[in-house]
Scaffold this motif. Structure first.
Motif, PDB file in Angstrom:
ATOM      1  N   TYR A 143      28.518  51.370   8.783  1.00  0.00           N
ATOM      2  CA  TYR A 143      29.223  50.724   9.861  1.00  0.00           C
ATOM      3  C   TYR A 143      28.113  49.438  10.663  1.00  0.00           C
ATOM      4  N   ASP A 153      38.422  45.952  20.799  1.00  0.00           N
ATOM      5  CA  ASP A 153      39.542  46.549  20.167  1.00  0.00           C
ATOM      6  C   ASP A 153      39.284  48.044  20.066  1.00  0.00           C
ATOM      7  N   GLU A 154      40.398  48.752  21.192  1.00  0.00           N
ATOM      8  CA  GLU A 154      40.768  50.306  21.573  1.00  0.00           C
ATOM      9  C   GLU A 154      40.793  51.825  20.598  1.00  0.00           C
ATOM     10  N   LYS A 155      41.228  50.688  19.482  1.00  0.00           N
ATOM     11  CA  LYS A 155      40.615  51.404  18.122  1.00  0.00           C
ATOM     12  C   LYS A 155      38.881  51.591  17.958  1.00  0.00           C
ATOM     13  N   ASN A 156      38.457  50.413  17.911  1.00  0.00           N
ATOM     14  CA  ASN A 156      36.974  51.245  18.359  1.00  0.00           C
ATOM     15  C   ASN A 156      36.248  51.451  18.825  1.00  0.00           C
ATOM     16  N   ALA A 157      36.484  51.874  19.822  1.00  0.00           N
ATOM     17  CA  ALA A 157      35.803  52.548  21.048  1.00  0.00           C
ATOM     18  C   ALA A 157      34.458  53.399  20.406  1.00  0.00           C
ATOM     19  N   ARG A 171      32.964  47.785   8.349  1.00  0.00           N
ATOM     20  CA  ARG A 171      33.150  49.132   7.967  1.00  0.00           C
ATOM     21  C   ARG A 171      32.538  49.251   6.174  1.00  0.00           C
ATOM     22  N   LEU A 210      37.558  46.060  10.197  1.00  0.00           N
ATOM     23  CA  LEU A 210      37.943  46.505  11.606  1.00  0.00           C
ATOM     24  C   LEU A 210      38.510  45.617  12.689  1.00  0.00           C
TER      25      LEU A 210
END
Length: 158
Positions: A55, A96-100, A128, A91
């Motif tokens: 990452y 963004d919430e999905k990357n928290a 990623r 990503l």
């Protein structure tokens, strides 16, 4: 333990365990070389490794990201004697919430992230890099082999 499991233990020791890893990331240039052929472009990036994936925190407008948009096939290597191919994926925005979960790791692993991560910039993204295949060398033969040819997709190693 299988050769693949040994190779993954070696990768985790070398690149994982919640530490920053500086890797060379190679992409394909958007402009051809003098003979008209595609040409590679390489740069050093800070990454963290987890379960076959690196990452990276970067900016969506950087050349590497423009190149990845056109060709997601990349190569990475590091000073700890490994070289792999993989696919790269944007990503999206770091906030963004999905990357928290990823950003929490960026903040704990990269001591520089709070200062230069530019989180409020919508172009500040998570890259990623999912590894597909490659080689890791173990000169110490810690797990028996000196070299592992790893297939991350089929979970095998020779």
């Amino acid at each position: 333990m299988s050769k693949y499991e040994n190779a993954m233990k070696l990768m985790e020791e070398r690149c994982g365990n919640g530490k920053e890893e500086v890797i060379a990331l190679a992409t394909i240039s958007l402009s051809p070389g003098a003979a008209g052929n595609p040409r590679p472009v390489v740069r050093m990036v800070c990454a963290y490794y987890e379960d076959g994936v690196f990452y990276v925190s970067t900016d969506a407008k950087k050349n590497k990201m423009l190149q990845i948009e056109k060709n997601a096939e990349v190569s990475v290597c590091g000073l700890d004697w490994y070289s792999f191919q993989g696919t790269a994926e944007n990503l999206g925005w770091v906030k963004d919430e999905k990357n928290a979960g990823i950003i929490a790791k960026f903040k704990s692993i990269f001591d520089w992230f709070d200062e230069v991560g530019d989180e409020d910039n919508p172009n500040s993204i998570v890259l990623r890099i999912t590894l597909t295949k490659g080689t890791i060398i173990d000169h110490e033969r810690k797990y028996g082999e000196q070299q592992y040819e790893v297939d991350f997709i089929n979970h095998t190693a020779k």
